[in-house]
Design a protein around this motif. Structure first.
Motif, PDB file in Angstrom:
ATOM      1  N   CYS A 162       0.486  -0.505  -4.742  1.00 17.73           N
ATOM      2  CA  CYS A 162      -0.887  -0.003  -4.902  1.00 17.73           C
ATOM      3  C   CYS A 162      -0.901   1.352  -5.593  1.00 17.73           C
ATOM      4  O   CYS A 162      -1.840   1.701  -6.289  1.00 17.73           O
ATOM      5  CB  CYS A 162      -1.570   0.104  -3.548  1.00 17.73           C
ATOM      6  SG  CYS A 162      -1.833  -1.500  -2.779  1.00 17.73           S
ATOM      7  N   ARG A 197      -9.765   9.870  -3.366  1.00 19.81           N
ATOM      8  CA  ARG A 197      -9.157   8.549  -3.328  1.00 19.81           C
ATOM      9  C   ARG A 197      -7.747   8.568  -3.942  1.00 19.81           C
ATOM     10  O   ARG A 197      -6.835   7.943  -3.444  1.00 19.81           O
ATOM     11  CB  ARG A 197     -10.050   7.555  -4.085  1.00 19.81           C
ATOM     12  CG  ARG A 197      -9.459   6.172  -4.277  1.00 19.81           C
ATOM     13  CD  ARG A 197      -9.563   5.336  -3.035  1.00 19.81           C
ATOM     14  NE  ARG A 197      -9.003   4.007  -3.263  1.00 19.81           N
ATOM     15  CZ  ARG A 197      -9.009   3.024  -2.354  1.00 19.81           C
ATOM     16  NH1 ARG A 197      -9.540   3.239  -1.175  1.00 19.81           N
ATOM     17  NH2 ARG A 197      -8.488   1.861  -2.621  1.00 19.81           N
ATOM     18  N   SER A 234      -3.337  -1.279 -10.010  1.00 17.72           N
ATOM     19  CA  SER A 234      -4.209  -1.704  -8.900  1.00 17.72           C
ATOM     20  C   SER A 234      -4.548  -3.186  -8.974  1.00 17.72           C
ATOM     21  O   SER A 234      -4.419  -3.816 -10.024  1.00 17.72           O
ATOM     22  CB  SER A 234      -5.505  -0.899  -8.832  1.00 17.72           C
ATOM     23  OG  SER A 234      -6.533  -1.536  -9.562  1.00 17.72           O
ATOM     24  N   HIS A 294       0.807  -1.227   0.000  1.00 20.82           N
ATOM     25  CA  HIS A 294       0.000   0.000   0.000  1.00 20.82           C
ATOM     26  C   HIS A 294       0.842   1.280   0.000  1.00 20.82           C
ATOM     27  O   HIS A 294       0.487   2.275  -0.594  1.00 20.82           O
ATOM     28  CB  HIS A 294      -0.928   0.011   1.214  1.00 20.82           C
ATOM     29  CG  HIS A 294      -2.140  -0.855   1.029  1.00 20.82           C
ATOM     30  ND1 HIS A 294      -2.070  -2.215   0.868  1.00 20.82           N
ATOM     31  CD2 HIS A 294      -3.458  -0.543   0.975  1.00 20.82           C
ATOM     32  CE1 HIS A 294      -3.296  -2.702   0.723  1.00 20.82           C
ATOM     33  NE2 HIS A 294      -4.152  -1.710   0.784  1.00 20.82           N
TER      34      HIS A 294
HETATM   35  S1  SF4 Z   1      -4.463  -1.776  -5.281  1.00 20.80           S
HETATM   36 FE1  SF4 Z   1      -5.908  -0.390  -4.352  1.00 20.80          FE
HETATM   37  S2  SF4 Z   1      -7.708  -1.560  -3.910  1.00 20.80           S
HETATM   38 FE2  SF4 Z   1      -6.050  -2.989  -4.327  1.00 20.80          FE
HETATM   39  S3  SF4 Z   1      -5.215  -3.530  -2.351  1.00 20.80           S
HETATM   40 FE3  SF4 Z   1      -4.045  -1.802  -3.123  1.00 20.80          FE
HETATM   41  S4  SF4 Z   1      -5.077  -0.012  -2.324  1.00 20.80           S
HETATM   42 FE4  SF4 Z   1      -6.471  -1.698  -2.079  1.00 20.80          FE
END
Ligand code: SF4
Lengths: 465, 196
Positions: A406, A434, A345, A63
């Motif tokens: 992420c 977001r 993602s 993340h």
């Molecule tokens: S890519 Fe986005 S939705 Fe997927 S685990 Fe990472 S933060 Fe969460």
């Protein structure tokens, strides 16, 4: 009695049921990452207890990690501390960590399947709502909060009430240019971002059966965006083929034995669901979102609803949402200028997604005013993309291929979309802020995102193929 | 954990918006802490503050007239990310109860695991709550967990709410799931052996 695939897996994992209460559900696999685990480890330490089955936990850092120069120490202090805390906790409790620099590192929902850790019939949890992704293999997989992460670490179990079950049937053929991301955005736009709350979803039908594992994962991934606890697809030959020979897949005799068990995992013909939905795949267009929840999606050639089409109770939220997006109710979205394109993602950063984009982009160049980030889901995806020469195609097109994480899906690292800018994103959430404070997100498939990268505006991919 | 919930009576903060997701409740950039404390100061961060840190006077939580231990919000509250930080932030800010006509599943379990009581009411009752508080922000709301009722004090309008009996007894007695799961370790091990 006829049972659904969900019932079969659930029943096999219930240790006991509390009268008038939840069941004790045994968890086979537990994925953890740096953001939602530190407080759980702290809880264990406070109670002075250990991890019951460290061998059933797999950790990665995803993340918070930078997507450029991962070989250098993380600059941002709090992010570095979180990643280091994970490392220390994993060492203290004997948990396998695929951290930065490890060849298996990547987004938790990308690495589980690609390493063959995710398998049919399992119960799988992670402190992350998109754990539903793993359901594509015919597993019960769902996201949990940090208190529950602590419970699973301590006892390998959770207290869970059995959810209601919904089946979404998608039959027929998809049009050219329409891919699995469009299927799921379409379904969410039909049933709304809360339409499946309280349910666990099984996706079925001939259109689903034809999809690759990567495409199935994209669909299960976004189950949570309609409120579902999780989504799943019964395993079949495509699943077994995908799993054969992966790092942690069973092999030899064990493979034969497991395969026989997996083949039993399907919903009996006359099993009854609490709710059932039918959709024809040929109705689906390439989709895009115009608002600030994933249910606010339309066909790319469609128009944003006019105020008069919105119910009284939703008006407040709708107006706030389109205002945030800087879009006019009733207007068309096609032709809208975009500033950023994010391809990445846990929804769309697998090798198949990168191949799909590369195939379309080959020989083309991005529009001058657009910045394009391609962030592979894992080290293995990155390696494979380079092996296939995909990185050259991106380089020539002016796309930046970054390192796994992420990234701009949630903007916890440096990869943020600046305030007021429009980003076509292959991720799963278009919530306010977001991708960075005041960033404006439009969710779409990798193909639609790639088309926008080339033209610099929201485009209909079907005009180019 | 040593916390309990029984009855709560207080004024309430009415957030009349649907689909409030956990990214709004606590934006991702504030999830870098490694402890559970202090999230309240960033609750609804981007709705409460401008990017330069000044407050946005138009947002309800910045209006001193609205306060209390009860948060009331529109349908589908807590959707999106599973981050428990959202429940921690609401609790840390000083709320003990969240009322909505519909909660996202993961948020609901996170709230219950943190002794934050999610009360699901009918859409009509929710609209009535918004209306009375709009008319008089000093209206008190009483939530009675043992009786499973929510009442608009003064005007007497009341509705009962559902809660799983097991969860109810946890909240009333200050138990959490982990205490229970730790107590059945033998059964868990027996189950594991029987599968192999
Ligand atoms: S890519 Fe986005 S939705 Fe997927 S685990 Fe990472 S933060 Fe969460």
């Amino acid at each position: 009695m006829s049972r659904t695939i969900f019932d079969k897996i659930w029943d096999r994992h219930v240790i006991q049921s509390i009268k008038d209460g939840p069941s004790v559900l045994y968890i086979d696999k537990h994925f953890i990452h740096e953001v939602t685990s530190p407080q759980a480890f702290a809880g264990l330490k406070k109670r002075n207890i250990g991890v019951l089955r460290p061998g059933q936990i797999v950790a990665t850092a995803d993340h918070n990690v930078p997507t450029l120069h991962q070989e250098l120490p993380i600059k941002e202090e709090l992010s570095r501390l979180q990643v280091e805390t994970l490392k220390k906790n994993c060492a203290d409790f004997g948990i396998e960590l695929y951290g930065l620099g490890h060849p298996y590192q990547g987004i938790v929902h990308v690495i589980g399947p690609e390493l063959g850790i995710t398998q049919p019939g399992m119960t799988i949890v992670c402190g992350d709502s998109h754990t539903s992704t793993h359901g594509a293999f015919g597993a019960i997989a769902f996201g949990i909060g940090t208190s529950e992460v602590e419970m699973v670490m301590a006892t390998q179990c959770l207290l869970q009430s059995k959810p209601k079950l919904m089946r979404i049937n998608i039959d027929g053929d998809l049009h050219t240019g329409v891919v699995s991301k469009d299927i799921i955005l379409y379904i969410i736009s039909k049933i709304s971002s809360s339409g499946a709350t309280g349910y666990f979803v099984e996706y079925a039908g001939s259109a689903i059966r034809k999809l690759s594992m990567e495409a199935r994962m994209t669909i299960c991934n976004m189950s949570i965006e309609m409120g579902a606890r999780g989504g799943m697809i019964a395993p079949d030959e495509i699943t077994f083929e995908y799993l054969r020979g992966r790092v942690f897949s069973p092999n030899g005799q064990d493979w034969e034995y497991k395969l026989a068990c997996w083949k039993e995992l399907h919903t009996d013909e006359d099993a009854v669901f609490d709710k059932e939905i039918h959709t024809d795949a040929s109705e689906i267009e390439p989709m895009i979102t115009y608002g600030t929840n994933p249910g606010m999606g339309i066909g790319v050639t469609g128009h944003i609803p006019a105020l008069s089409e919105i119910g009284e109770k939703e008006k407040n939220s709708f107006e706030k949402s389109v205002q945030y997006m800087g879009l006019e109710p009733g207007s068309r979205i096609k032709g809208k200028k975009v500033d950023y394109v994010f391809i990445g993602s846990c929804t769309n950063s697998r090798i198949e997604d990168l191949r799909m984009v590369a195939e379309f982009v080959k020989g083309k160049k991005k529009a001058d005013h657009v910045e394009v980030w391609v962030v592979p889901g894992s080290k293995q995806v990155e390696k494979e993309a380079i092996r296939e020469g995909i990185h050259h195609i991106f380089e020539q097109a002016g796309f930046q291929l970054r390192q796994p994480g992420c990234s701009a899906c949630l903007g916890m690292n440096e990869d943020k979309i600046p305030a007021g800018k429009y980003c076509i994103s292959t991720s799963n959430r278009n919530f306010e802020g977001r991708q960075g404070p005041n960033a404006r997100t439009m969710l779409a498939s990798p193909l639609t995102a790639a088309a926008a990268a080339i033209t610099g505006e929201v485009s209909d991919i079907r005009e180019f193929i | 954990m040593g916390q309990q919930i029984n009855t709560v009576q207080s004024t309430a903060v009415p957030l009349n918006m649907e689909n409030i997701d956990t990214d709004q409740i606590i934006p991702a950039r504030f999830l870098k802490a490694t402890t559970r404390d202090g999230f309240g100061k960033n609750l609804f961060r981007d709705w409460r503050f401008n990017s330069d840190g000044t407050t946005k006077p138009g947002f309800l939580l910045n209006n001193p007239i609205y306060k209390g231990r009860i948060l009331i919000a529109g349908k589908n509250f807590g959707c999106g990310s599973s981050r428990e930080h959202a429940a921690w932030a609401i609790k840390d800010f000083g709320f003990d109860v969240v009322v909505s006509s519909f909660f996202a599943d993961i948020f609901k379990s996170n709230a219950l695991n943190n002794f934050l009581l999610p009360v699901t009411v009918s859409e009509n009752f929710l609209q009535a709550l918004f209306k009375v508080i709009e008319d008089d922000p000093l209206t008190e709301i009483a939530v009675d967990l043992p009786a499973q009722t929510i009442t608009i004090v003064g005007d007497g309008l009341q509705e009962s709410f559902e809660i799983n009996p097991y969860k109810k007894s946890c909240l009333l007695n200050g138990y959490d799931d982990i205490d229970y799961l730790l107590s059945i370790r033998k059964e868990i091990e027996k189950f594991e052996t029987s599968r192999n």
